[in-house]
Design a protein around this motif. Structure first.
Motif, PDB file in Angstrom:
ATOM      1  N   LEU A   1       0.810  -1.229   0.000  1.00  0.00           N
ATOM      2  CA  LEU A   1       0.000   0.000   0.000  1.00  0.00           C
ATOM      3  C   LEU A   1       0.843   1.280   0.000  1.00  0.00           C
ATOM      4  O   LEU A   1       0.575   2.183  -0.806  1.00  0.00           O
ATOM      5  N   PRO A   2       1.862   1.421   0.876  1.00  0.00           N
ATOM      6  CA  PRO A   2       2.671   2.657   0.794  1.00  0.00           C
ATOM      7  C   PRO A   2       3.371   2.799  -0.543  1.00  0.00           C
ATOM      8  O   PRO A   2       3.605   3.924  -1.012  1.00  0.00           O
ATOM      9  N   GLY A   3       3.692   1.691  -1.198  1.00  0.00           N
ATOM     10  CA  GLY A   3       4.303   1.767  -2.520  1.00  0.00           C
ATOM     11  C   GLY A   3       3.351   2.316  -3.565  1.00  0.00           C
ATOM     12  O   GLY A   3       3.715   3.181  -4.366  1.00  0.00           O
ATOM     13  N   TRP A   4       2.113   1.807  -3.569  1.00  0.00           N
ATOM     14  CA  TRP A   4       1.119   2.297  -4.530  1.00  0.00           C
ATOM     15  C   TRP A   4       0.785   3.761  -4.279  1.00  0.00           C
ATOM     16  O   TRP A   4       0.592   4.540  -5.232  1.00  0.00           O
TER      17      TRP A   4
ATOM     18  N   PHE B   1       5.066   2.764  10.152  1.00  0.00           N
ATOM     19  CA  PHE B   1       4.376   1.705  10.902  1.00  0.00           C
ATOM     20  C   PHE B   1       4.955   0.342  10.555  1.00  0.00           C
ATOM     21  O   PHE B   1       5.236  -0.478  11.441  1.00  0.00           O
ATOM     22  N   TYR B   2       5.161   0.071   9.262  1.00  0.00           N
ATOM     23  CA  TYR B   2       5.681  -1.224   8.849  1.00  0.00           C
ATOM     24  C   TYR B   2       7.137  -1.405   9.240  1.00  0.00           C
ATOM     25  O   TYR B   2       7.581  -2.537   9.459  1.00  0.00           O
ATOM     26  N   THR B   3       7.898  -0.320   9.325  1.00  0.00           N
ATOM     27  CA  THR B   3       9.291  -0.434   9.758  1.00  0.00           C
ATOM     28  C   THR B   3       9.370  -1.039  11.157  1.00  0.00           C
ATOM     29  O   THR B   3      10.252  -1.857  11.446  1.00  0.00           O
TER      30      THR B   3
ATOM     31  N   VAL C   1      11.210   5.936   1.778  1.00  0.00           N
ATOM     32  CA  VAL C   1       9.864   6.397   1.408  1.00  0.00           C
ATOM     33  C   VAL C   1       9.353   7.406   2.431  1.00  0.00           C
ATOM     34  O   VAL C   1       8.761   8.436   2.071  1.00  0.00           O
ATOM     35  N   PHE C   2       9.594   7.147   3.718  1.00  0.00           N
ATOM     36  CA  PHE C   2       9.129   8.047   4.775  1.00  0.00           C
ATOM     37  C   PHE C   2       9.715   9.443   4.615  1.00  0.00           C
ATOM     38  O   PHE C   2       8.991  10.450   4.599  1.00  0.00           O
TER      39      PHE C   2
ATOM     40  N   GLU D   1       0.845  11.468   0.405  1.00  0.00           N
ATOM     41  CA  GLU D   1       2.208  11.326   0.909  1.00  0.00           C
ATOM     42  C   GLU D   1       2.239  11.124   2.417  1.00  0.00           C
ATOM     43  O   GLU D   1       3.042  10.329   2.918  1.00  0.00           O
ATOM     44  N   MET D   2       1.383  11.813   3.156  1.00  0.00           N
ATOM     45  CA  MET D   2       1.359  11.602   4.591  1.00  0.00           C
ATOM     46  C   MET D   2       0.852  10.206   4.931  1.00  0.00           C
ATOM     47  O   MET D   2       1.341   9.568   5.867  1.00  0.00           O
ATOM     48  N   SER D   3      -0.107   9.701   4.158  1.00  0.00           N
ATOM     49  CA  SER D   3      -0.579   8.329   4.369  1.00  0.00           C
ATOM     50  C   SER D   3       0.545   7.332   4.094  1.00  0.00           C
ATOM     51  O   SER D   3       0.756   6.383   4.854  1.00  0.00           O
ATOM     52  N   SER D   4       1.265   7.548   2.999  1.00  0.00           N
ATOM     53  CA  SER D   4       2.377   6.658   2.661  1.00  0.00           C
ATOM     54  C   SER D   4       3.480   6.719   3.717  1.00  0.00           C
ATOM     55  O   SER D   4       4.042   5.685   4.097  1.00  0.00           O
ATOM     56  N   ALA D   5       3.793   7.920   4.205  1.00  0.00           N
ATOM     57  CA  ALA D   5       4.844   8.076   5.214  1.00  0.00           C
ATOM     58  C   ALA D   5       4.459   7.388   6.525  1.00  0.00           C
ATOM     59  O   ALA D   5       5.278   6.704   7.147  1.00  0.00           O
ATOM     60  N   ILE D   6       3.199   7.541   6.943  1.00  0.00           N
ATOM     61  CA  ILE D   6       2.740   6.918   8.188  1.00  0.00           C
ATOM     62  C   ILE D   6       2.775   5.395   8.074  1.00  0.00           C
ATOM     63  O   ILE D   6       3.224   4.695   8.985  1.00  0.00           O
ATOM     64  N   LEU D   7       2.305   4.861   6.940  1.00  0.00           N
ATOM     65  CA  LEU D   7       2.320   3.407   6.734  1.00  0.00           C
ATOM     66  C   LEU D   7       3.756   2.874   6.681  1.00  0.00           C
ATOM     67  O   LEU D   7       4.047   1.814   7.235  1.00  0.00           O
ATOM     68  N   ALA D   8       4.640   3.611   6.013  1.00  0.00           N
ATOM     69  CA  ALA D   8       6.039   3.179   5.932  1.00  0.00           C
ATOM     70  C   ALA D   8       6.675   3.125   7.322  1.00  0.00           C
ATOM     71  O   ALA D   8       7.402   2.182   7.652  1.00  0.00           O
TER      72      ALA D   8
END
Length: 273
Positions: free
Chosen positions: A70-73, A124-126, A234-235, A115-122
């Protein structure tokens, strides 16, 4: 008293004119520069998104219940939207238009959300994936049935060890501790899967008597380091681009302040009568 008020009005007016003399050109120049930066940022963000998608494609079986892609897409989608946003920023800096300014504001808001959604997910997954990877890989090692097995779990272990050039979870001795994996007990000598062998040793069969032929470092650390680097990239990419987009929004807002609204005097009641 009137003289004091008049002097104050004159001072404010002169201050306003001084502000106009540098603020509008500065906002226009900054928006022009940010337009070109957006194009370069789109390439950097797309690269990060593709790295996440490639990682999910190669190691997605380790995270069956997660939305790792998801953060990639989201990053790829934001990169595509950055291209027209850059075009609009450059166009507005050359010739302001209310339609273009409104469209740019809309795109900047959409980009910030993505971008904020992608950063938060990235982020979180880290943190989350480390424990999930360890449990999944330990289970796959325990259930391993041999290099030539048709089981999906065994094939996944071999693929990981070949791609990352590693052996076991923490190190190669994990194969000796996995007593439930009885595939190696029939051999006369203790050995590890052939996927632990270095490519230059074509006759390697995983014999622990020849450690120089084997990868000895565990897969968990290598995979965890790779996930951490990709997600951290990505973050920070999303965070820095988001800051630039805020600057573009402020610059666009300054130019909108000086852009007069369209004249709707033809709708005046006296004109219609």
């Amino acid at each position: 008293m009137r003289r004091i008020r008049a002097a104050a009005v004159v001072s404010l007016a002169s201050l306003w004119l001084y502000e106009d003399s540098w603020l509008k050109p500065f906002a226009r120049s900054l928006l022009w520069l940010l337009g070109f930066i957006f194009w370069g940022s789109a390439a950097a963000l797309a690269f990060g998104g593709l790295l996440v998608l490639l990682m999910y494609k190669n190691y997605g079986y380790l995270f069956p219940e997660s939305f790792l892609s998801l953060p990639g897409w989201l990053a790829v989608a934001a990169a595509l939207i950055l291209l027209p946003a850059g075009v609009l920023a450059i166009s507005i800096s050359a010739k302001s238009s209310r339609y273009q300014q409104g469209a740019l504001m809309y795109l900047l808001l959409l980009l910030l959300c993505l971008e904020m959604s992608s950063a938060i997910l990235a982020r979180f997954y880290t943190v989350r994936l480390a424990s999930e990877m360890q449990s999944t890989m330990s289970y796959l090692v325990y259930q391993y049935n041999g290099t030539h097995s048709q089981g999906s779990g065994s094939r996944a272990v071999d693929v990981i060890q070949r791609k990352l050039q590693c052996c076991g979870v923490q190190n190669y001795t994990d194969w000796l501790k996995a007593t439930a994996a009885s595939w190696h007990l029939l051999a006369e000598k203790a050995h590890v899967p052939e996927s632990c062998c270095k490519e230059k040793y074509s006759h390697c069969r995983g014999d622990l008597g020849h450690l120089e032929q084997l990868f000895q470092e565990g897969c968990l650390k290598k995979l965890d380091d790779w996930v951490h680097v990709v997600m951290l990239y990505v973050f920070w990419c999303c965070t820095m681009i988001g800051i630039l987009e805020l600057l573009a929004g402020v610059s666009n807002g300054i130019l909108m302040r000086y852009q007069p609204l369209y004249d709707f005097s033809f709708l005046d009641s006296s004109t219609l009568s």
